[in-house]
Write an enzyme that holds these catalytic residues in place. Structure first.
Site, PDB file in Angstrom:
ATOM      1  N   LYS A  25       0.867  -1.185   0.000  1.00 55.96           N
ATOM      2  CA  LYS A  25       0.000   0.000   0.000  1.00 55.96           C
ATOM      3  C   LYS A  25       0.894   1.221   0.000  1.00 55.96           C
ATOM      4  CE  LYS A  25      -3.990   2.017   0.399  1.00 55.96           C
ATOM      5  NZ  LYS A  25      -3.748   2.577  -0.947  1.00 55.96           N
ATOM      6  N   GLN A  84       7.350   3.892   3.696  1.00 56.29           N
ATOM      7  CA  GLN A  84       5.945   3.495   3.769  1.00 56.29           C
ATOM      8  C   GLN A  84       5.760   2.235   4.619  1.00 56.29           C
ATOM      9  OE1 GLN A  84       3.814   5.470   1.383  1.00 56.29           O
ATOM     10  NE2 GLN A  84       2.228   4.863   2.816  1.00 56.29           N
ATOM     11  N   LYS A  97       5.754   3.403   8.213  1.00 61.81           N
ATOM     12  CA  LYS A  97       4.590   4.284   8.424  1.00 61.81           C
ATOM     13  C   LYS A  97       3.312   3.453   8.532  1.00 61.81           C
ATOM     14  CE  LYS A  97       4.328   7.629   5.491  1.00 61.81           C
ATOM     15  NZ  LYS A  97       4.090   8.522   4.360  1.00 61.81           N
ATOM     16  N   LYS A 125       5.353   1.786  -3.220  1.00 64.00           N
ATOM     17  CA  LYS A 125       5.234   3.130  -3.796  1.00 64.00           C
ATOM     18  C   LYS A 125       5.463   3.013  -5.291  1.00 64.00           C
ATOM     19  CE  LYS A 125       4.641   7.486  -2.574  1.00 64.00           C
ATOM     20  NZ  LYS A 125       3.828   8.061  -1.493  1.00 64.00           N
ATOM     21  N   GLY A 167      -3.005   8.097  -4.377  1.00 63.51           N
ATOM     22  CA  GLY A 167      -2.418   9.301  -4.969  1.00 63.51           C
ATOM     23  C   GLY A 167      -1.163   9.721  -4.225  1.00 63.51           C
ATOM     24  N   ASP A 168      -0.477  10.689  -4.787  1.00 64.77           N
ATOM     25  CA  ASP A 168       0.685  11.343  -4.165  1.00 64.77           C
ATOM     26  C   ASP A 168       0.907  12.598  -5.007  1.00 64.77           C
ATOM     27  OD1 ASP A 168       2.974  10.852  -2.087  1.00 64.77           O
ATOM     28  OD2 ASP A 168       4.055  11.453  -3.880  1.00 64.77           O
ATOM     29  N   THR A 211      -4.602  13.409   5.178  1.00 58.93           N
ATOM     30  CA  THR A 211      -3.178  13.602   5.490  1.00 58.93           C
ATOM     31  C   THR A 211      -2.969  14.919   6.233  1.00 58.93           C
ATOM     32  OG1 THR A 211      -2.663  12.364   3.491  1.00 58.93           O
ATOM     33  CG2 THR A 211      -0.849  13.523   4.541  1.00 58.93           C
ATOM     34  N   ASN A 231      -2.619  18.917  -1.976  1.00 58.24           N
ATOM     35  CA  ASN A 231      -3.604  18.240  -1.133  1.00 58.24           C
ATOM     36  C   ASN A 231      -3.242  18.298   0.348  1.00 58.24           C
ATOM     37  OD1 ASN A 231      -4.061  15.256   0.156  1.00 58.24           O
ATOM     38  ND2 ASN A 231      -5.869  16.027  -0.866  1.00 58.24           N
ATOM     39  N   SER A 282      -6.866   5.669   3.715  1.00 58.71           N
ATOM     40  CA  SER A 282      -6.892   4.806   2.524  1.00 58.71           C
ATOM     41  C   SER A 282      -7.234   3.378   2.928  1.00 58.71           C
ATOM     42  CB  SER A 282      -5.523   4.805   1.842  1.00 58.71           C
ATOM     43  OG  SER A 282      -5.416   5.863   0.935  1.00 58.71           O
TER      44      SER A 282
HETATM   45  P1  NDP Z   1       0.380  17.682  -4.506  1.00 60.72           P
HETATM   46  O1  NDP Z   1       0.834  17.302  -5.869  1.00 60.72           O
HETATM   47  O2  NDP Z   1      -1.071  17.852  -4.253  1.00 60.72           O
HETATM   48  O3  NDP Z   1       1.128  19.024  -4.046  1.00 60.72           O
HETATM   49  C1  NDP Z   1       2.505  19.101  -3.975  1.00 60.72           C
HETATM   50  C2  NDP Z   1       2.879  20.517  -3.601  1.00 60.72           C
HETATM   51  O4  NDP Z   1       4.291  20.577  -3.376  1.00 60.72           O
HETATM   52  C3  NDP Z   1       2.588  21.515  -4.702  1.00 60.72           C
HETATM   53  O5  NDP Z   1       2.332  22.771  -4.139  1.00 60.72           O
HETATM   54  C4  NDP Z   1       3.915  21.537  -5.476  1.00 60.72           C
HETATM   55  O6  NDP Z   1       4.135  22.726  -6.219  1.00 60.72           O
HETATM   56  C5  NDP Z   1       4.912  21.412  -4.366  1.00 60.72           C
HETATM   57  N1  NDP Z   1       6.124  20.766  -4.869  1.00 60.72           N
HETATM   58  C6  NDP Z   1       6.220  19.542  -5.426  1.00 60.72           C
HETATM   59  N2  NDP Z   1       7.478  19.296  -5.809  1.00 60.72           N
HETATM   60  C7  NDP Z   1       8.167  20.407  -5.488  1.00 60.72           C
HETATM   61  C8  NDP Z   1       9.530  20.775  -5.617  1.00 60.72           C
HETATM   62  N3  NDP Z   1      10.419  19.935  -6.178  1.00 60.72           N
HETATM   63  N4  NDP Z   1       9.900  21.997  -5.155  1.00 60.72           N
HETATM   64  C9  NDP Z   1       9.003  22.835  -4.581  1.00 60.72           C
HETATM   65  N5  NDP Z   1       7.702  22.540  -4.434  1.00 60.72           N
HETATM   66  C10 NDP Z   1       7.311  21.350  -4.880  1.00 60.72           C
HETATM   67  O7  NDP Z   1       1.014  16.586  -3.527  1.00 60.72           O
HETATM   68  P2  NDP Z   1       0.552  16.169  -2.064  1.00 60.72           P
HETATM   69  O8  NDP Z   1       0.079  17.375  -1.324  1.00 60.72           O
HETATM   70  O9  NDP Z   1      -0.321  15.004  -2.178  1.00 60.72           O
HETATM   71  O10 NDP Z   1       1.937  15.649  -1.436  1.00 60.72           O
HETATM   72  C11 NDP Z   1       2.865  16.523  -0.783  1.00 60.72           C
HETATM   73  C12 NDP Z   1       3.822  15.699   0.038  1.00 60.72           C
HETATM   74  O11 NDP Z   1       3.084  14.941   1.017  1.00 60.72           O
HETATM   75  C13 NDP Z   1       4.669  14.669  -0.719  1.00 60.72           C
HETATM   76  O12 NDP Z   1       5.922  14.526  -0.081  1.00 60.72           O
HETATM   77  C14 NDP Z   1       3.872  13.385  -0.535  1.00 60.72           C
HETATM   78  O13 NDP Z   1       4.687  12.228  -0.678  1.00 60.72           O
HETATM   79  C15 NDP Z   1       3.413  13.566   0.902  1.00 60.72           C
HETATM   80  N6  NDP Z   1       2.262  12.758   1.287  1.00 60.72           N
HETATM   81  C16 NDP Z   1       1.078  12.868   0.614  1.00 60.72           C
HETATM   82  C17 NDP Z   1      -0.007  12.125   1.013  1.00 60.72           C
HETATM   83  C18 NDP Z   1      -1.370  12.293   0.400  1.00 60.72           C
HETATM   84  O14 NDP Z   1      -2.331  11.738   0.940  1.00 60.72           O
HETATM   85  N7  NDP Z   1      -1.510  13.040  -0.675  1.00 60.72           N
HETATM   86  C19 NDP Z   1       0.104  11.125   2.099  1.00 60.72           C
HETATM   87  C20 NDP Z   1       1.371  11.153   2.791  1.00 60.72           C
HETATM   88  C21 NDP Z   1       2.404  11.922   2.359  1.00 60.72           C
HETATM   89  P3  NDP Z   1       3.996  22.682  -7.828  1.00 60.72           P
HETATM   90  O15 NDP Z   1       2.524  22.590  -8.093  1.00 60.72           O
HETATM   91  O16 NDP Z   1       4.599  23.952  -8.287  1.00 60.72           O
HETATM   92  O17 NDP Z   1       4.772  21.477  -8.293  1.00 60.72           O
END
Ligand code: NDP
Length: 443
Positions: free
Chosen positions: A89, A110, A113, A125, A164-165, A208, A239, A375
């Site tokens: 997962k 993961q 976690k 992943k 998603g991620d 999250t 997200n 999830s």
């Molecule tokens: P999203 O794609 O919804 O958002 C990612 C955000 O981070 C955007 O604002 C993006 O900006 C920014 N970002 C991504 N890459 C970079 C970079 N290289 N430099 C600067 N800003 C960056 O992703 P999530 O919110 O889902 O995920 C964010 C983090 O949380 C990740 O590390 C993910 O692994 C982790 N996570 C997510 C979960 C979930 O349920 N979604 C669960 C657990 C962990 P831009 O649009 O400009 O790229």
């Protein structure tokens, strides 16, 4: 040299170029040294060595046609790290920076976690070096369909259930799910983060970000403190960041920053969350547009977000976005707590600064576990053909996050590292998986 130090060197030597994976593995194995160095059973059964190699990793090409009828080709992966305590997962990430090292680090994290949540899920992943930004809906759909045409061979409700991620939200999950169903002809819960009309769970979108705040609230309350009136710096605007900001307000705190890969906004009296949601979730705009629509906010291009004074820092964008100098700036400005909404957003040197300065630090494998926990609740609802209310899901999420706080606190105390949640989360997550592996024999 100790057993764990030797093993870390061996793994690094055998996986050249995988710097993100080395960083995550070194953090976890170093934290486990007091457990493993003194417990021959783990060494004799090769538990750590097995944990350092995925059970299976799939690499495949994804050819697709863009809107100009040109052939495009991306590389996709699914790293199935551990099924010791349940089906694999973990999310799918679509971003140009995706490679095997990034996905091995994420899959490895993961495993621990998912164990910490207390739920029966293994770790994995996946993702692709595809960038949904700037692509039409039709292009995203064709890419997702092509990816799932191959990936479907390796999924199943009791085998592997992605989510998603970064770059993979409801739209991408929907297109991948539709293609899976078309190919295998079964309506089964092989993806989470689905839309509410076809098997999704209420509360998954928020999980999250909300879970991060629930965990931080437990930590603050443990120190007879709370969110009331605290200024919170959040990075990212996806997200996780958006729902972290929403729950910050609900707990009485004030979110004052958010960012994307272009820069960050600082809105000193509190962000306008409705405006932010409209810009980022509905219109997929750059964050600079927020400052144009909101006179109280200032937009700064590039980095520097962590120089803004705050009480609590919540990095919610991506790995290695908060460095040693940022940690020092946060400490100098009086920050009392840091919670990793993203996966490994703080470098190892930054984490050392937080621990040295006595700043509460919640590592991602504990702090952002709310997403995978809900999830798993989505998987349960799919298996039972039921839909729970938002309140039911949210109450379970609160219990799970409180349980994670208790488990990581107790493990840290047991090994004389009270308040070190990095050690506590790694040890607590490890023990359940390790015991399951021992019980299942040398396989
Ligand atoms: P999203 O794609 O919804 O958002 C990612 C955000 O981070 C955007 O604002 C993006 O900006 C920014 N970002 C991504 N890459 C970079 C970079 N290289 N430099 C600067 N800003 C960056 O992703 P999530 O919110 O889902 O995920 C964010 C983090 O949380 C990740 O590390 C993910 O692994 C982790 N996570 C997510 C979960 C979930 O349920 N979604 C669960 C657990 C962990 P831009 O649009 O400009 O790229």
């Amino acid at each position: 040299m100790s057993y764990t130090k030797n093993l870390i060197q061996e793994v690094i030597g055998k996986t050249p170029g995988e710097s993100e994976f080395h960083q995550a593995m070194t953090e976890v194995f170093s934290a486990l040294a007091p457990v493993v160095d003194n417990e021959p059973k783990y060494q004799e059964a090769g538990i750590l060595k097995k944990m350092s190699i995925p059970e299976r990793a799939i690499v495949f090409r994804v050819p697709w046609l863009d809107d100009k009828n040109q052939v495009q080709v991306n590389t996709a992966y699914r790293v199935q790290f551990s099924s010791a305590i349940g089906p694999y997962k973990g999310g799918m990430r679509f971003h140009p920076s995706v490679n095997l090292s990034v996905l091995k680090f994420l899959g490895f994290e993961q495993v621990f976690k998912n164990s910490l949540t207390g739920l029966p899920i293994g770790g994995g992943k996946g993702g692709a070096d595809f960038d949904p930004k700037g692509k039409s809906d039709a292009e995203v759909m064709r890419f997702c369909q092509s990816l799932m045409t191959e990936l479907c061979k390796y999924l199943g409700p009791d085998e592997d259930v992605p989510a998603g991620d970064i770059g993979v939200g409801a739209r991408e999950v929907g297109y991948m799910y539709g293609q899976y169903k078309r190919i295998v002809g079964r309506y089964e819960g092989i993806l989470t983060g689905k839309g509410l009309t076809y098997g999704g769970s209420l509360g998954r979108t928020e999980a999250t970000g909300y879970g991060l705040l629930y965990l931080m609230d437990n930590i603050l309350k443990g120190a007879k403190n709370g969110f009331d009136g605290k200024k919170c710096s959040i990075s990212g605007s996806g997200n996780v960041a958006i729902f972290a900001a929403e729950k910050t307000y609900q707990l009485g705190g004030i979110p004052i920053t958010m960012s994307d890969s272009g820069g960050f906004v600082h809105d000193p009296d509190g962000l306008d969350l409705d405006l932010m949601k409209d810009l980022k979730l509905n219109r997929r705009e750059r964050i600079s547009e927020y400052a144009k629509a909101r006179p109280s906010a200032k937009y700064t291009e590039g980095t520097g977000l962590w120089n803004v004074p705050c009480d609590i820092a919540l990095p919610c964008a991506t790995q290695n976005e908060l460095h040693e100098a940022d940690a020092k700036a946060l400490a100098a400005n009086g920050c009392i707590a840091v919670g990793e909404g993203a996966n490994m957003p703080c470098t190892a040197e930054a984490v050392d600064v937080f621990l040295e300065k006595g700043i509460f630090f919640a590592p991602g494998k504990a702090a952002n576990a709310g997403g995978v926990a809900v999830s798993c609740l989505e998987m349960s609802q799919n298996s039972m053909r039921l839909s729970w209310t938002f309140e039911e899901v949210d109450n379970k999420l609160q219990d799970i996050m409180a349980g994670i706080y208790q488990k990581m606190s107790a493990a840290a105390e047991e090994y004389n590292m009270k308040g070190n949640f990095v050690a506590g989360a790694n040890i607590a997550g490890f023990k359940k998986v390790a015991e399951a592996m021992l019980a299942q024999g040398v396989v």
